[in-house]
Write a protein that holds these residues in place. Sequence first.
Motif, mmCIF file in Angstrom:
data_model
loop_
_atom_site.group_PDB
_atom_site.id
_atom_site.type_symbol
_atom_site.label_atom_id
_atom_site.label_comp_id
_atom_site.label_asym_id
_atom_site.label_seq_id
_atom_site.Cartn_x
_atom_site.Cartn_y
_atom_site.Cartn_z
ATOM 1 N N ASP A 115 1.612 8.847 -1.835
ATOM 2 C CA ASP A 115 0.503 8.672 -0.898
ATOM 3 C C ASP A 115 -0.105 7.297 -1.131
ATOM 4 O O ASP A 115 -0.384 6.908 -2.273
ATOM 5 C CB ASP A 115 -0.548 9.754 -1.104
ATOM 6 N N SER A 116 -0.308 6.576 -0.047
ATOM 7 C CA SER A 116 -0.790 5.204 -0.167
ATOM 8 C C SER A 116 -1.727 4.881 0.986
ATOM 9 O O SER A 116 -1.516 5.317 2.117
ATOM 10 C CB SER A 116 0.398 4.232 -0.173
ATOM 11 N N ASP A 117 -2.749 4.106 0.682
ATOM 12 C CA ASP A 117 -3.680 3.626 1.708
ATOM 13 C C ASP A 117 -4.027 2.172 1.407
ATOM 14 O O ASP A 117 -5.180 1.803 1.227
ATOM 15 C CB ASP A 117 -4.941 4.497 1.729
ATOM 16 N N LEU A 118 -2.992 1.332 1.334
ATOM 17 C CA LEU A 118 -3.173 -0.078 1.004
ATOM 18 C C LEU A 118 -3.550 -0.890 2.237
ATOM 19 O O LEU A 118 -3.188 -0.553 3.360
ATOM 20 C CB LEU A 118 -1.878 -0.652 0.423
ATOM 21 N N ASP A 119 -4.233 -2.003 2.020
ATOM 22 C CA ASP A 119 -4.448 -2.984 3.084
ATOM 23 C C ASP A 119 -3.346 -4.038 3.065
ATOM 24 O O ASP A 119 -2.967 -4.558 4.111
ATOM 25 C CB ASP A 119 -5.803 -3.683 2.906
ATOM 26 N N ASP A 120 -2.842 -4.337 1.861
ATOM 27 C CA ASP A 120 -1.857 -5.404 1.694
ATOM 28 C C ASP A 120 -0.667 -4.869 0.897
ATOM 29 O O ASP A 120 -0.774 -4.658 -0.312
ATOM 30 C CB ASP A 120 -2.492 -6.591 0.973
ATOM 31 N N PRO A 121 0.474 -4.637 1.542
ATOM 32 C CA PRO A 121 1.641 -4.111 0.829
ATOM 33 C C PRO A 121 2.183 -5.048 -0.240
ATOM 34 O O PRO A 121 2.957 -4.621 -1.099
ATOM 35 C CB PRO A 121 2.677 -3.918 1.946
ATOM 36 N N TRP A 122 1.798 -6.327 -0.179
ATOM 37 C CA TRP A 122 2.296 -7.305 -1.154
ATOM 38 C C TRP A 122 1.268 -7.601 -2.243
ATOM 39 O O TRP A 122 1.364 -8.585 -2.953
ATOM 40 C CB TRP A 122 2.713 -8.581 -0.430
ATOM 41 N N SER A 123 0.314 -6.700 -2.410
ATOM 42 C CA SER A 123 -0.714 -6.809 -3.446
ATOM 43 C C SER A 123 -0.213 -6.186 -4.743
ATOM 44 O O SER A 123 0.860 -5.570 -4.782
ATOM 45 C CB SER A 123 -1.974 -6.078 -2.984
ATOM 46 N N PRO A 124 -0.968 -6.295 -5.840
ATOM 47 C CA PRO A 124 -0.588 -5.607 -7.085
ATOM 48 C C PRO A 124 -0.428 -4.100 -6.899
ATOM 49 O O PRO A 124 0.445 -3.486 -7.526
ATOM 50 C CB PRO A 124 -1.741 -5.942 -8.027
ATOM 51 N N ASP A 125 -1.249 -3.484 -6.047
ATOM 52 C CA ASP A 125 -1.069 -2.052 -5.773
ATOM 53 C C ASP A 125 0.270 -1.801 -5.091
ATOM 54 O O ASP A 125 0.927 -0.786 -5.326
ATOM 55 C CB ASP A 125 -2.212 -1.534 -4.897
#
Length: 511
Positions: free
Chosen positions: A427-437
């Motif tokens: 499950d993911s709710d990122l704003d930036d897929p290329w971030s540390p998350d």
Amino acid sequence: MQLRRVAVLGGGPGGLYAARLLKLADPACEVVVHEQGDPDTTFGFGVGLAAGTQRKLEAADPDTLREIAAAGLRHNMTMRVGPAVARVVNDRLIGIARTELLAVLQRHAEKAGVELRFGTRCAAADLDADVVVAADGVSSATRENGDFGARIDVGKGLYLWCGTDFALPDAVFAPVTTEHGTFVTHAYPYSADRSTFLVETDEDTWRRAGFDVTTAALEMVPPAPDASDETSLRYLESIFAELLRGRPLIGNRTRWLRFRTVHAARWSDGNTVLLGDAAHTAHFSIGSGTKLAMEDAIVLVEQLRTAPDRATAFARYEEIRRPAVARLQELARRSRLWWESFPARMHLPVEQLMVAYMSRAGNVPLDRFARSSPDVVGPALRQYAGCRPHVDPAGGDLTGWVLGRPLTHGGRRFADRTTVPTLARIDSDLDDPWSPDGDAVVARARATDGVLLAGPATRPALLTRLDLAERVRLETGTLTAVEGPAALRDDLAVGLVSGRTDLVALIEETP
């Protein structure tokens, strides 16, 4: 509302256009534009105006648009990867030299009775005016010295603007891979003998090519305020020599930059109101500062004309414009992230790459693109499915056909793209897929035989999840599926065709 005197800070397109519209709306009002530069000096090359902006300019001021259109150059768009080319017909775009656009707007402003003062540096607080329109650009001193609650986000990638001494036949997006990494140009013609030639790259490539050194040299000991990075220009004209036909690149204060996205919490402070880049910016790959500034001017002047007082006019202006600006900034943010990760897609055939490009921000549906460009979408569908479409790419249930294609992955065969086996769920709710998350999601996916990316059912969250899936898929090679609402099946289908995911899991939302 009756205005006695209006001062405009900044003689760019937005400021000049606002000044003209103000004077046309109220000929008795004194309107003065204060521009710190001189009228014959400008930085930049061409400016692009899309069809939607042209319609708004025509409604607000047909005389000015008529002259802009006459001075501009219409063009189509191509994607070039080596010898392969995909072409999209879109001749509603107008490219015009920034110098010519400014000359047109200066003439029309003076014709309306606006006073233009060049070579003067003014502060809003020093001006005796009922309204001060701050159109002083991305580095706005007015914004920095006022109570506007500004925030600036800085992109990861690097870019520079330069030009050519000939007109390209079309707008073109063309990557070139060198021993240092990949550079990609966004170029387009704007007159019979000139083109804008913008180049982007990632930081690692930029450093390997030694451009961190040339940039530092210019910043530390600039030989002149308007000096260009000649080392970078000579290198770039060598790697893009074929596209440039062996011609040189032209600099105009050409230096490597990182894009700055400006967000102002408030667009007005007292008698001062922000306009254009001073209030907001949107990445050049999808937004145009000129477009936003001139559309701002139309709404601001209308509210100043009809509102009972200044505070109400400013509030209405911001209320009307902020949603449109926020939407474009979000589209531009997605586009910027796509371009910053562009080298990862170099394996795609040019037609699939064009579909991925057109759908990168979520504002061009696959079926609409298929109707306008069947010669691009048809081959892209064959590349995706390994067979000719059973439906007309320009009509029929294109999404259903895409979802129904079989898949073979790692020895496993699936009858269609919606049959999803049991996979490791993330499950993911990122704003930036290329971030540390995003890095952490990729690391988790590496340890699986397949991953299902799930998260909020909203469209923005789904679009980001598709981008994250693309990163996981490309970096790990694992079977990748994305969960999303059946109501957003069109977005999931274009994600499949663009190579962002292998499978999709459709979920029905409960009422």
